[in-house]
Design a protein around this motif. Structure first.
Motif, PDB file in Angstrom:
ATOM      1  N   GLU A 149      79.840 -14.782  53.412  1.00  0.00           N
ATOM      2  CA  GLU A 149      79.408 -14.966  54.800  1.00  0.00           C
ATOM      3  C   GLU A 149      77.927 -14.617  54.946  1.00  0.00           C
ATOM      4  OE1 GLU A 149      80.496 -13.573  59.366  1.00  0.00           O
ATOM      5  OE2 GLU A 149      81.668 -12.810  57.677  1.00  0.00           O
ATOM      6  N   ASN A 150      77.534 -13.445  54.461  1.00  0.00           N
ATOM      7  CA  ASN A 150      76.126 -13.065  54.480  1.00  0.00           C
ATOM      8  C   ASN A 150      75.895 -11.939  53.483  1.00  0.00           C
ATOM      9  OD1 ASN A 150      76.620 -10.490  55.893  1.00  0.00           O
ATOM     10  ND2 ASN A 150      76.967 -11.757  57.697  1.00  0.00           N
ATOM     11  N   TYR A 151      74.633 -11.567  53.289  1.00  0.00           N
ATOM     12  CA  TYR A 151      74.312 -10.514  52.325  1.00  0.00           C
ATOM     13  C   TYR A 151      73.018  -9.833  52.740  1.00  0.00           C
ATOM     14  CZ  TYR A 151      71.663 -14.517  50.562  1.00  0.00           C
ATOM     15  OH  TYR A 151      70.841 -15.617  50.470  1.00  0.00           O
ATOM     16  N   SER A 152      72.880  -8.577  52.308  1.00  0.00           N
ATOM     17  CA  SER A 152      71.725  -7.773  52.698  1.00  0.00           C
ATOM     18  C   SER A 152      71.185  -7.019  51.494  1.00  0.00           C
ATOM     19  CB  SER A 152      72.114  -6.750  53.776  1.00  0.00           C
ATOM     20  OG  SER A 152      72.624  -7.380  54.931  1.00  0.00           O
ATOM     21  N   PRO A 153      69.873  -7.102  51.251  1.00  0.00           N
ATOM     22  CA  PRO A 153      69.282  -6.256  50.211  1.00  0.00           C
ATOM     23  C   PRO A 153      69.189  -4.818  50.728  1.00  0.00           C
ATOM     24  CG  PRO A 153      67.577  -7.522  51.312  1.00  0.00           C
ATOM     25  CD  PRO A 153      68.884  -7.968  51.909  1.00  0.00           C
ATOM     26  N   SER A 154      69.510  -3.841  49.873  1.00  0.00           N
ATOM     27  CA  SER A 154      69.588  -2.440  50.289  1.00  0.00           C
ATOM     28  C   SER A 154      68.752  -1.547  49.385  1.00  0.00           C
ATOM     29  CB  SER A 154      71.037  -1.947  50.253  1.00  0.00           C
ATOM     30  OG  SER A 154      71.882  -2.772  51.025  1.00  0.00           O
ATOM     31  N   VAL A 155      68.275  -0.451  49.966  1.00  0.00           N
ATOM     32  CA  VAL A 155      67.555   0.578  49.222  1.00  0.00           C
ATOM     33  C   VAL A 155      68.414   1.827  49.165  1.00  0.00           C
ATOM     34  CG1 VAL A 155      65.503   2.057  49.173  1.00  0.00           C
ATOM     35  CG2 VAL A 155      65.303  -0.335  49.887  1.00  0.00           C
ATOM     36  N   LYS A 156      68.521   2.414  47.983  1.00  0.00           N
ATOM     37  CA  LYS A 156      69.316   3.626  47.804  1.00  0.00           C
ATOM     38  C   LYS A 156      68.411   4.855  47.882  1.00  0.00           C
ATOM     39  CE  LYS A 156      72.263   6.000  44.409  1.00  0.00           C
ATOM     40  NZ  LYS A 156      72.833   5.925  43.035  1.00  0.00           N
ATOM     41  N   VAL A 157      68.860   5.863  48.669  1.00  0.00           N
ATOM     42  CA  VAL A 157      68.156   7.149  48.729  1.00  0.00           C
ATOM     43  C   VAL A 157      69.170   8.249  48.450  1.00  0.00           C
ATOM     44  CG1 VAL A 157      66.451   6.286  50.380  1.00  0.00           C
ATOM     45  CG2 VAL A 157      68.514   7.425  51.223  1.00  0.00           C
ATOM     46  N   PRO A 158      68.701   9.471  48.102  1.00  0.00           N
ATOM     47  CA  PRO A 158      69.637  10.573  47.841  1.00  0.00           C
ATOM     48  C   PRO A 158      70.399  10.967  49.104  1.00  0.00           C
ATOM     49  CG  PRO A 158      67.425  11.065  47.015  1.00  0.00           C
ATOM     50  CD  PRO A 158      67.302   9.847  47.873  1.00  0.00           C
ATOM     51  N   LEU A 159      71.417  11.771  48.915  1.00  0.00           N
ATOM     52  CA  LEU A 159      72.200  12.289  50.039  1.00  0.00           C
ATOM     53  C   LEU A 159      71.400  13.381  50.744  1.00  0.00           C
ATOM     54  CD1 LEU A 159      75.624  12.380  48.172  1.00  0.00           C
ATOM     55  CD2 LEU A 159      75.131  11.013  50.218  1.00  0.00           C
ATOM     56  N   ASP A 160      70.318  12.960  51.355  1.00  0.00           N
ATOM     57  CA  ASP A 160      69.367  13.881  51.960  1.00  0.00           C
ATOM     58  C   ASP A 160      68.838  13.236  53.243  1.00  0.00           C
ATOM     59  OD1 ASP A 160      67.321  16.236  51.731  1.00  0.00           O
ATOM     60  OD2 ASP A 160      66.089  14.423  52.013  1.00  0.00           O
ATOM     61  N   GLN A 161      68.954  13.926  54.352  1.00  0.00           N
ATOM     62  CA  GLN A 161      68.594  13.316  55.627  1.00  0.00           C
ATOM     63  C   GLN A 161      67.109  12.989  55.726  1.00  0.00           C
ATOM     64  OE1 GLN A 161      71.007  12.429  57.961  1.00  0.00           O
ATOM     65  NE2 GLN A 161      69.270  11.196  58.644  1.00  0.00           N
TER      66      GLN A 161
END
Length: 405
Positions: free
Chosen positions: A73-85
């Motif tokens: 249906e659709n897709y999104s490029p994503s950036v991964k960051v640490p579990l840190d706010q």
């Protein structure tokens, strides 16, 4: 921006109930096939969406391939960051800065599978919204149809942010509707019919009849190159070339001129059905459009279909030529299809073929040729080739093709 992952959302698969897992598995396999030369990309098809870990691969190239895969249906490029706010806040600001213009609206859309993270879904939406409102003057919140949506996924292995969504090809994953044999000529119509069949989940195998020396190597290469164009939607397609010279010579020699085309098409259909039975196909597909040419009247279809009880499916049956051409241009087969290399459908074509052939007379005329013997000889000479996306068959005639295009 350097992306770490592409998140894929499914289309019609959401309606498939108990069959959902098999549909998702097939989609995952198709994506891997389309990305066969991106060995670093890892494909993870999960229940609700698919994740492609890029591992340094070029996101734009991967997304271009994904744009053709049916079932997305659709897709999104994503950036991964640490579990840190703090890392989440900084990445959200960077994403917004790439797209923001004064007066734009936005919202935050958070999903959380890691329930150990400090902020809940609502708290993340509220907190991150406040961070962006403070960072960008004139930015406004809008919950329905905002200009920018920042999506946040909180998982066990990190937090993934995305701000762009691209439309997919929709349809059903190729292979989920079974296998069909596509009667592929070198013209405009049959590649479009193959495309539409694949969009509804059919795994097509191309059956192409060639008649050397009356048809050239260029005509065969053209049909294989058309198949290559269509591999963009599934990753690979089997191409089956069937020698047809002797059958055409026999038909021309022994059948009255007005019935040459009808008997010839009956032989083609018999061979396609025989291959479907060998290859566990469920139906025959072709590029016929009702009334477009002499062999595509209902009377002709009746006389030709008479040789089998297998379903003959015609995705283009109600389309006019301009509609078909529009799709051919959209899928990038039109320029190849109009190259002037004759296929076996055009050689020996009579000046006045029967548009309303009589079924009984067709059967009588056909008795003049050795149907079983000719079929056995043609099937013994069949050659099969698995064609993958990115292959080309124009090397021998590259200069000729370039000049003609």
């Amino acid at each position: 921006m350097n992306y770490d992952e592409i998140m894929v959302r499914y289309g019609e698969l959401s309606t498939k109930g108990k069959n959902r897992k098999s549909f998702i598995d097939r989609l995952g396999s198709n994506v891997r096939n389309v990305l066969h030369d991106y060995s670093e990309v890892k494909v993870h098809p999960d229940h609700d969406r698919m994740h492609l870990t890029l591992n340094g691969a070029d996101a734009s190239g991967v997304m271009e391939r994904l744009s053709h895969v049916f079932g997305i249906e659709n897709y999104s490029p994503s950036v991964k960051v640490p579990l840190d706010q703090t890392a989440v806040d900084e990445q959200a600001i960077a994403m917004m800065a790439e797209q923001y213009e004064p007066g734009m609206t936005f919202k935050i859309d958070t999903r959380r599978s890691n329930h150990q993270f400090a902020l809940s879904t609502y708290e993340m939406n509220d907190h991150l919204g406040g961070v962006l409102l403070n960072a960008f003057a004139g930015l406004q919140v809008k919950m329905k149809q905002p200009d920018i949506t920042i999506r946040v996924e909180v998982r066990n292995n990190g937090i993934f942010l995305s701000s762009q969504t691209f439309e997919g090809a929709m349809g059903m994953p190729v292979g989920t509707a079974g296998k069909g044999m596509m009667m592929l000529s070198g013209g405009i119509d049959s590649p479009v019919a193959a495309y539409l069949a694949m969009k509804r989940g059919v795994q097509v195998e191309m059956v192409h009849f060639f008649s050397p020396p009356y048809t050239s190597q260029q005509a065969l290469d053209k049909a294989m190159e058309l198949t290559t164009k269509l591999t963009a939607y599934t990753g690979k397609i089997r191409f089956i070339q069937v020698p047809f010279t002797k059958i055409q010579e026999e038909v021309k020699d022994k059948v009255p001129e007005g019935y040459l085309m009808t008997v010839q098409r009956r032989m083609m259909l018999r061979l396609a059905v025989a291959l479907a039975i060998q290859r566990h196909g469920l139906a025959i597909f072709n590029g016929e459009s009702l009334g477009q040419v002499a062999s595509q009247t209902m009377e002709s279809m009746l006389a030709i279909n008479d040789v089998t009880t297998m379903p003959i499916l015609r995705p283009l049956v109600s389309m006019d030529k301009n509609e078909i051409i529009d799709i051919a241009k959209q899928i990038d087969t039109f320029d190849l299809s109009v190259l002037p290399f004759e296929d076996c459908c055009t050689i020996f074509a009579p000046p006045s073929p029967k548009t309303k052939p009589n079924l009984e007379r067709t059967r009588e005329f056909e008795k003049r040729i050795d149907v079983e013997g000719l079929m056995a000889e043609a099937l013994a000479g069949v050659k099969m080739t698995d064609i993958k996306s990115g292959e080309t068959f124009l090397n021998q005639q590259a200069d000729v093709f370039a000049e003609l295009l």
